[in-house]
Scaffold this motif. Structure first.
Motif, PDB file in Angstrom:
ATOM      1  N   GLN A 177      46.346  39.382  37.378  1.00  0.00           N
ATOM      2  CA  GLN A 177      46.904  38.923  38.647  1.00  0.00           C
ATOM      3  C   GLN A 177      47.812  37.728  38.392  1.00  0.00           C
ATOM      4  O   GLN A 177      47.390  36.729  37.804  1.00  0.00           O
ATOM      5  N   LYS A 178      49.076  37.860  38.795  1.00  0.00           N
ATOM      6  CA  LYS A 178      50.044  36.764  38.650  1.00  0.00           C
ATOM      7  C   LYS A 178      50.089  36.262  37.209  1.00  0.00           C
ATOM      8  O   LYS A 178      49.996  35.063  36.934  1.00  0.00           O
ATOM      9  N   ASN A 179      50.197  37.208  36.277  1.00  0.00           N
ATOM     10  CA  ASN A 179      50.332  36.898  34.856  1.00  0.00           C
ATOM     11  C   ASN A 179      49.139  36.140  34.285  1.00  0.00           C
ATOM     12  O   ASN A 179      49.276  35.365  33.337  1.00  0.00           O
ATOM     13  N   THR A 180      47.952  36.357  34.852  1.00  0.00           N
ATOM     14  CA  THR A 180      46.725  35.794  34.308  1.00  0.00           C
ATOM     15  C   THR A 180      45.654  36.882  34.289  1.00  0.00           C
ATOM     16  O   THR A 180      45.721  37.861  35.047  1.00  0.00           O
ATOM     17  N   VAL A 181      44.672  36.709  33.430  1.00  0.00           N
ATOM     18  CA  VAL A 181      43.508  37.597  33.440  1.00  0.00           C
ATOM     19  C   VAL A 181      42.569  37.070  34.513  1.00  0.00           C
ATOM     20  O   VAL A 181      41.848  36.096  34.306  1.00  0.00           O
ATOM     21  N   ALA A 182      42.603  37.697  35.691  1.00  0.00           N
ATOM     22  CA  ALA A 182      41.835  37.191  36.829  1.00  0.00           C
ATOM     23  C   ALA A 182      40.345  37.397  36.636  1.00  0.00           C
ATOM     24  O   ALA A 182      39.548  36.493  36.887  1.00  0.00           O
ATOM     25  N   ALA A 183      39.951  38.591  36.196  1.00  0.00           N
ATOM     26  CA  ALA A 183      38.523  38.892  36.063  1.00  0.00           C
ATOM     27  C   ALA A 183      38.335  40.074  35.128  1.00  0.00           C
ATOM     28  O   ALA A 183      39.245  40.875  34.902  1.00  0.00           O
ATOM     29  N   ALA A 184      37.127  40.173  34.578  1.00  0.00           N
ATOM     30  CA  ALA A 184      36.754  41.300  33.720  1.00  0.00           C
ATOM     31  C   ALA A 184      35.467  41.917  34.260  1.00  0.00           C
ATOM     32  O   ALA A 184      34.801  41.340  35.122  1.00  0.00           O
ATOM     33  N   ALA A 185      35.132  43.101  33.741  1.00  0.00           N
ATOM     34  CA  ALA A 185      33.942  43.838  34.178  1.00  0.00           C
ATOM     35  C   ALA A 185      33.991  44.133  35.675  1.00  0.00           C
ATOM     36  O   ALA A 185      32.982  44.064  36.373  1.00  0.00           O
ATOM     37  N   CYS A 186      35.187  44.468  36.182  1.00  0.00           N
ATOM     38  CA  CYS A 186      35.366  44.753  37.605  1.00  0.00           C
ATOM     39  C   CYS A 186      35.091  46.231  37.893  1.00  0.00           C
ATOM     40  O   CYS A 186      35.316  47.095  37.048  1.00  0.00           O
TER      41      CYS A 186
END
Length: 275
Positions: A177-186
């Motif tokens: 999201q917006k060039n960042t890793v927002a979350a994992a294991a989603c």
């Protein structure tokens, strides 16, 4: 100055005033889109609607209740969303709230694409299963909340480490999201399309499912075959070669008008044909 000149200046000032208000509202909408604040805004609109109805039909008790909610609700919002408000004020002080360098944004997109390509190439060769979804215009806040928040800068090394088997975050999707890793294991919604090939697993169904409800771009690496697939707008594009995958990803995620468009033969591989 004549009366007509005064009227024209007043009309011009009012027009500029209205345009600025709409611009601020638009920017605020873009800020809260895809976040938990969207649900808050919806709730405020519902409360205002109930307040208007109660005033119209002279419902005194209901009107009093809605008035108290509005009075104390804004105080509660300030407390609950204190980190977000502080971040917005900091960005305003730096002059970054309503503007961003186009060159900086383009550089970030290029770095993101390079990181995804490098990570996918590494994992495909070693048959490491992966599921990476990139948020675009439609917010994915609800799906980000199902995973483990990271808010980290994107790098190929980070993406690879997340999907290493038997690690805490490898099972599920990574959302960018917006060039960042927002979350994992989603958790992503599984597609219920009857045209999906029976040989496809949960990763492919999840990638198709999220592409049916959002405009996200999702990359899948199969742990059985090491093949790379991509979903977009309810379409599944399977077994992409390295160059074809790089071309598609670049065309979709880097905002350039002179980028070569993908060949129609690749993009016409629809789900029905794969089934």
């Amino acid at each position: 100055m004549s009366f007509s000149d005064f009227s024209i200046l007043k009309l011009l000032a009012n027009t500029v005033d209205i345009l600025l208000v709409w611009f601020v509202i638009y920017k605020l909408i873009t800020i809260v889109r895809g976040t938990k604040a969207v649900q808050l805004v919806k709730g405020i609109f519902v409360i205002l609607l109930v307040k208007i109805i109660s005033d119209t039909f002279h419902m005194q008790t209901l009107g009093w209740m809605m008035e108290q909610v509005l009075i104390w609700g804004f105080l509660a919002i300030a407390v609950i969303f204190q980190p977000e408000l502080r971040r917005a004020l900091e960005q305003l002080g730096r002059g970054r709230l309503f503007s961003r360098s186009g060159n900086q944004e383009g550089d970030d997109q290029e770095k993101m694409v390079e990181s995804i390509i490098k990570a996918v190439d590494y994992m495909a060769k070693r048959r490491i299963g992966a599921l990476i979804s990139v948020e675009r215009e439609t917010g994915m806040g609800d799906y980000i909340e199902t995973g483990i928040p990271l808010e980290s800068k994107i790098s190929s090394e980070l993406l690879i480490n997340i999907f290493i088997p038997n690690t805490p975050l490898h099972d599920g999707a990574v959302i960018l999201q917006k060039n960042t890793v927002a979350a994992a294991a989603c958790y992503l919604p599984l597609s219920e399309s009857p045209f999906i090939s029976k040989e496809l697993g949960t990763r492919h169904r999840a990638a198709l499912g999220i592409s049916e409800v959002t405009d996200s771009l999702t990359v899948i690496v199969s742990e059985e075959t090491g093949s790379v697939s991509l979903t977009k707008n309810g379409e599944l594009h399977r077994d992409l070669k390295s160059e074809a995958f790089k071309e598609l990803l670049t065309n979709e995620l880097i905002s350039q008008t002179n980028v070569k468009q993908p060949s129609s033969g690749i993009w016409n591989w629809r789900v029905k044909k794969n089934g």
